[in-house]
Design a protein around this motif. Structure first.
Motif, PDB file in Angstrom:
ATOM      1  N   ARG A  90      -2.151  -8.057   1.967  1.00 53.26           N
ATOM      2  CA  ARG A  90      -2.522  -6.846   1.238  1.00 53.26           C
ATOM      3  C   ARG A  90      -3.299  -5.890   2.140  1.00 53.26           C
ATOM      4  O   ARG A  90      -3.832  -6.284   3.179  1.00 53.26           O
ATOM      5  CB  ARG A  90      -3.380  -7.206   0.022  1.00 53.26           C
ATOM      6  CG  ARG A  90      -2.693  -8.079  -1.008  1.00 53.26           C
ATOM      7  CD  ARG A  90      -3.646  -8.373  -2.150  1.00 53.26           C
ATOM      8  NE  ARG A  90      -3.119  -9.368  -3.068  1.00 53.26           N
ATOM      9  CZ  ARG A  90      -2.352  -9.092  -4.133  1.00 53.26           C
ATOM     10  NH1 ARG A  90      -2.019  -7.833  -4.393  1.00 53.26           N
ATOM     11  NH2 ARG A  90      -1.918 -10.048  -4.921  1.00 53.26           N
ATOM     12  N   ASP A  91      -3.402  -4.660   1.719  1.00 53.63           N
ATOM     13  CA  ASP A  91      -4.227  -3.689   2.428  1.00 53.63           C
ATOM     14  C   ASP A  91      -5.670  -4.188   2.458  1.00 53.63           C
ATOM     15  O   ASP A  91      -6.185  -4.718   1.465  1.00 53.63           O
ATOM     16  CB  ASP A  91      -4.172  -2.327   1.736  1.00 53.63           C
ATOM     17  CG  ASP A  91      -2.775  -1.721   1.795  1.00 53.63           C
ATOM     18  OD1 ASP A  91      -2.170  -1.726   2.880  1.00 53.63           O
ATOM     19  OD2 ASP A  91      -2.279  -1.266   0.742  1.00 53.63           O
ATOM     20  N   VAL A 155       5.848  -3.662  -0.295  1.00 51.54           N
ATOM     21  CA  VAL A 155       5.621  -2.279  -0.720  1.00 51.54           C
ATOM     22  C   VAL A 155       6.901  -1.596  -1.191  1.00 51.54           C
ATOM     23  O   VAL A 155       6.882  -0.838  -2.164  1.00 51.54           O
ATOM     24  CB  VAL A 155       4.952  -1.473   0.424  1.00 51.54           C
ATOM     25  CG1 VAL A 155       5.838  -1.393   1.650  1.00 51.54           C
ATOM     26  CG2 VAL A 155       4.567  -0.077  -0.057  1.00 51.54           C
ATOM     27  N   ASP A 221      -2.274   3.072   0.011  1.00 49.89           N
ATOM     28  CA  ASP A 221      -3.280   2.014  -0.105  1.00 49.89           C
ATOM     29  C   ASP A 221      -3.942   2.054  -1.489  1.00 49.89           C
ATOM     30  O   ASP A 221      -4.154   1.016  -2.121  1.00 49.89           O
ATOM     31  CB  ASP A 221      -4.356   2.163   0.976  1.00 49.89           C
ATOM     32  CG  ASP A 221      -3.807   1.985   2.371  1.00 49.89           C
ATOM     33  OD1 ASP A 221      -2.768   1.322   2.513  1.00 49.89           O
ATOM     34  OD2 ASP A 221      -4.418   2.506   3.313  1.00 49.89           O
ATOM     35  N   GLU A 223      -2.727   3.265  -4.212  1.00 48.91           N
ATOM     36  CA  GLU A 223      -1.758   2.824  -5.213  1.00 48.91           C
ATOM     37  C   GLU A 223      -1.665   1.300  -5.247  1.00 48.91           C
ATOM     38  O   GLU A 223      -1.426   0.709  -6.300  1.00 48.91           O
ATOM     39  CB  GLU A 223      -0.385   3.429  -4.923  1.00 48.91           C
ATOM     40  CG  GLU A 223      -0.264   4.903  -5.300  1.00 48.91           C
ATOM     41  CD  GLU A 223      -0.423   5.109  -6.804  1.00 48.91           C
ATOM     42  OE1 GLU A 223       0.511   4.774  -7.551  1.00 48.91           O
ATOM     43  OE2 GLU A 223      -1.497   5.594  -7.223  1.00 48.91           O
ATOM     44  N   SER A 224      -1.853   0.670  -4.092  1.00 47.92           N
ATOM     45  CA  SER A 224      -1.750  -0.784  -4.057  1.00 47.92           C
ATOM     46  C   SER A 224      -2.838  -1.438  -4.912  1.00 47.92           C
ATOM     47  O   SER A 224      -2.650  -2.548  -5.419  1.00 47.92           O
ATOM     48  CB  SER A 224      -1.847  -1.285  -2.610  1.00 47.92           C
ATOM     49  OG  SER A 224      -3.173  -1.203  -2.107  1.00 47.92           O
ATOM     50  N   ARG A 225      -3.980  -0.771  -5.075  1.00 46.66           N
ATOM     51  CA  ARG A 225      -5.022  -1.300  -5.949  1.00 46.66           C
ATOM     52  C   ARG A 225      -4.558  -1.269  -7.400  1.00 46.66           C
ATOM     53  O   ARG A 225      -4.780  -2.209  -8.159  1.00 46.66           O
ATOM     54  CB  ARG A 225      -6.309  -0.472  -5.811  1.00 46.66           C
ATOM     55  CG  ARG A 225      -7.240  -0.886  -4.704  1.00 46.66           C
ATOM     56  CD  ARG A 225      -7.674  -2.325  -4.806  1.00 46.66           C
ATOM     57  NE  ARG A 225      -8.454  -2.636  -6.009  1.00 46.66           N
ATOM     58  CZ  ARG A 225      -8.702  -3.868  -6.435  1.00 46.66           C
ATOM     59  NH1 ARG A 225      -8.203  -4.907  -5.813  1.00 46.66           N
ATOM     60  NH2 ARG A 225      -9.422  -4.079  -7.517  1.00 46.66           N
ATOM     61  N   TRP A 228      -2.003  -4.224  -8.316  1.00 49.63           N
ATOM     62  CA  TRP A 228      -2.382  -5.539  -7.793  1.00 49.63           C
ATOM     63  C   TRP A 228      -1.461  -6.643  -8.323  1.00 49.63           C
ATOM     64  O   TRP A 228      -0.961  -7.471  -7.559  1.00 49.63           O
ATOM     65  CB  TRP A 228      -3.834  -5.850  -8.167  1.00 49.63           C
ATOM     66  CG  TRP A 228      -4.236  -7.257  -7.825  1.00 49.63           C
ATOM     67  CD1 TRP A 228      -4.075  -8.378  -8.596  1.00 49.63           C
ATOM     68  CD2 TRP A 228      -4.840  -7.694  -6.599  1.00 49.63           C
ATOM     69  NE1 TRP A 228      -4.553  -9.481  -7.931  1.00 49.63           N
ATOM     70  CE2 TRP A 228      -5.018  -9.092  -6.700  1.00 49.63           C
ATOM     71  CE3 TRP A 228      -5.248  -7.046  -5.432  1.00 49.63           C
ATOM     72  CZ2 TRP A 228      -5.592  -9.853  -5.685  1.00 49.63           C
ATOM     73  CZ3 TRP A 228      -5.818  -7.805  -4.413  1.00 49.63           C
ATOM     74  CH2 TRP A 228      -5.990  -9.184  -4.550  1.00 49.63           C
ATOM     75  N   TYR A 231       2.065  -6.513  -6.884  1.00 45.56           N
ATOM     76  CA  TYR A 231       2.080  -7.007  -5.502  1.00 45.56           C
ATOM     77  C   TYR A 231       1.956  -8.532  -5.472  1.00 45.56           C
ATOM     78  O   TYR A 231       2.565  -9.192  -4.617  1.00 45.56           O
ATOM     79  CB  TYR A 231       0.937  -6.374  -4.694  1.00 45.56           C
ATOM     80  CG  TYR A 231       1.317  -5.069  -4.036  1.00 45.56           C
ATOM     81  CD1 TYR A 231       1.957  -5.050  -2.802  1.00 45.56           C
ATOM     82  CD2 TYR A 231       1.043  -3.850  -4.646  1.00 45.56           C
ATOM     83  CE1 TYR A 231       2.316  -3.854  -2.191  1.00 45.56           C
ATOM     84  CE2 TYR A 231       1.394  -2.647  -4.055  1.00 45.56           C
ATOM     85  CZ  TYR A 231       2.032  -2.657  -2.827  1.00 45.56           C
ATOM     86  OH  TYR A 231       2.392  -1.470  -2.226  1.00 45.56           O
TER      87      TYR A 231
END
Length: 310
Positions: A90-91, A155, A221, A223-225, A228, A231
């Motif tokens: 993950r980031d 991603v 990054d 958006e990756s939160r 969660w 992902y």
């Protein structure tokens, strides 16, 4: 004459001592990337709150492992090995920090880092693995991929950058692609850096409030939160479908950055059997002196101003 020799010896010993300190400081300077600046000014340098590893043990072990990496580099060069290491996670999982410590003492012509940007319009029409192939190593080289072809399983899947057909084709192709690499003589090692939801949140907040780290936060990054859980599902599917005997995944517990670095480097060293290559003794040749040579003075305006009196 004896006094001159003594002075020269003392001078060079002092210079060597400064060189060693500079090498140590180089690692300390990298810690700015991990801790707020005000934490670095305290006696503990913020270590007590950040890691369970004793500070002195960490540096001693890191330098020892980096010495082993140099031996590994010599072995790879001597045997013309081809080594590929994939770093995924993950980031803010700490992939970049480990890569920095691996490459810090190595020859950048032998050990290179590949961190590809988003594919261009032309690359999107190519065979998916095509843009990665030119970066694969020749004999005597180590290539570290800071993210890799597994972008499609992460991603690209979560953010909708590939369709279902492309996603499934990736899983059909990647085991065969990696087996082909291994049959060609490449040593392939795959690491997944695993951090908890809470730890990623803390690291993101730290980046938001640290002007030296804000550049690390891209819209993707952030958006990756938000995604969660998506992902997490994508990671689980990826590990399940691409953990093959020929190229297994290795999970690095990365909530503690320093433990993660030491564990990863030590494990990496264990994956490529090596022995120390004995080097020929190195001796500096005597410098030639020409009594007719006169060093010309340089114009003062060419010199960078000396702002610091250290």
């Amino acid at each position: 004459m004896s006094n001159n020799k003594t002075n020269d010896t003392s001078h060079y010993a002092h210079r060597l001592h400064l060189e060693m300190l500079d090498s140590f400081d180089e690692e300390l300077e990298m810690e700015v990337d991990d801790y707020p600046i005000n934490a670095l000014t305290t006696d503990a340098m913020g270590f007590d709150e950040q890691t369970d590893i004793d500070r002195h043990f960490y540096f001693n072990e890191l330098f020892r492992l980096q010495g082993e990496l140099v031996k590994l580099q010599d072995w790879v060069t001597h045997k013309k090995l081809k080594v590929v290491v994939l770093f995924e996670g993950r980031d803010a999982a700490g992939k970049g920090g480990v890569i920095k410590r691996i490459t810090q003492r190595l020859n950048p012509r032998i050990c290179t880092v590949v961190a590809l940007p988003a594919p261009s319009e032309r690359e999107r029409t190519q065979w998916y693995f095509q843009r990665y192939v030119p970066h694969l190593p020749a004999g005597g080289e180590i290539v570290l991929f800071d993210r890799s072809w597994y972008n499609r399983a992460g991603v690209e899947k979560v953010m909708g950058f590939c369709n279902t057909e492309e996603y499934e084709e990736f899983f059909r192709s990647v085991p065969e692609f990696e087996k082909m690499l291994i049959r060609s003589g490449i040593i392939l090692i795959k690491y997944w850096f695993s951090i908890s939801d809470g730890e990623q949140h803390v690291r993101f907040i730290r980046r938001i409030h640290d002007p030296l780290k804000q550049w690390k936060l891209s819209p993707m990054d952030l958006e990756s939160r938000r995604f969660w859980e998506q992902y997490t599902k994508a990671k689980e599917t990826m590990l399940e479908r691409t953990h093959i005997p020929e190229a297994p995944w290795w999970i690095i517990e990365a909530d503690d950055k320093k433990k993660a670095r030491l564990n990863c480097i030590r494990h990496f060293l264990s994956q490529v059997p090596y022995t120390k290559i004995e080097r020929e003794p190195v001796a500096l040749p005597p410098r030639l002196h020409n009594p007719d040579y006169l060093r010309r003075p340089l114009p003062g305006e060419m010199f960078v101003p000396d702002f610091y009196d250290l």
